[in-house]
Enzyme design. Sequence first.
Site, PDB file in Angstrom:
ATOM      1  N   LYS A  15       0.811  -1.181   0.185  1.00  0.00           N
ATOM      2  CA  LYS A  15      -0.051   0.046  -0.099  1.00  0.00           C
ATOM      3  C   LYS A  15       0.772   1.269   0.055  1.00  0.00           C
ATOM      4  O   LYS A  15       1.804   1.584   0.919  1.00  0.00           O
ATOM      5  CB  LYS A  15      -1.153   0.061   1.352  1.00  0.00           C
TER       6      LYS A  15
HETATM    7  O1  G3P Z   1      -9.290   1.967   4.585  1.00  0.00           O
HETATM    8  C1  G3P Z   1      -9.188   3.298   5.040  1.00  0.00           C
HETATM    9  C2  G3P Z   1      -9.932   3.411   6.228  1.00  0.00           C
HETATM   10  O2  G3P Z   1      -9.154   2.577   7.259  1.00  0.00           O
HETATM   11  C3  G3P Z   1     -10.017   4.778   6.652  1.00  0.00           C
HETATM   12  O3  G3P Z   1     -11.073   4.875   7.345  1.00  0.00           O
HETATM   13  O4  G3P Z   1     -12.924   5.440   8.948  1.00  0.00           O
HETATM   14  O5  G3P Z   1     -10.724   6.213   9.123  1.00  0.00           O
HETATM   15  O6  G3P Z   1     -12.066   7.108   7.259  1.00  0.00           O
HETATM   16  P1  G3P Z   1     -11.576   5.885   8.248  1.00  0.00           P
END
Ligand code: G3P
Length: 228
Positions: free
Chosen positions: A87
Amino acid sequence: MKFFIDTANIAQIKEAKDLGILDGVTTNPSLMAKEGIRGEENILEHYIKICEIVKSDVSAEVISTDYKGIIAEGKKLAALHPNIVVKVPMIRDGVKALKYLSDQGIKTNCTLVFSAGQAILAAKAGATYVSPFLGRIDDSNWDGIQLISQIAQIYGLHGFQTLVLAASVRSSLHIVRCAEVGANVVTCPLDSILGLLKHPLTDIGLEKFLADYNKSQNESQKLKLETK
Ligand code: G3P
């Protein structure tokens, strides 16, 4: 559409796998920290542990932000297990590194994508997956689903092979909307996946079926006793 789980939590990964619908895992440094996984050695070991559970694509994120560092880290991560997807953040050196890693046959996931332009660059660089952050776009008063749809449309029009992996998914409705607009993959918390199961009419219907079954069983038992 493939279902990935977005966590580094082993119990949740096992639970999603047990459901029979899990196609992969994505992690990021915040998710690793949330599980208390610290220090390079422990982090690398944790990735191997996840790979051994799911036996499908597992995204492991680089920390470096310069070309040489991303390449070195990417190669180290890829050597851990055949299912590791490296990634890489959507930055200038990240794009260069995506191209290099893709040319080496290493699977990549371009992360922190917030615009169609960034998604085009990721595809040009040969990324295996592109990760637009749908929830964070919604948070900033833009339309995350609209972006997923736009990227899917552009990739389809131009025949880009990069798969649209909707990330930062926050709800079951997000998952359904992603399916509608052509995301290839959704990566979500376990709760959003399990939320797809829920409908009150399913619960009411099942209760009625079981009650009717039990009632007819009792009646037939009663009839048997009466005819003896
Ligand atoms: O896949 C990316 C994710 O982990 C981010 O999620 O909810 O922190 O925006 P969030």
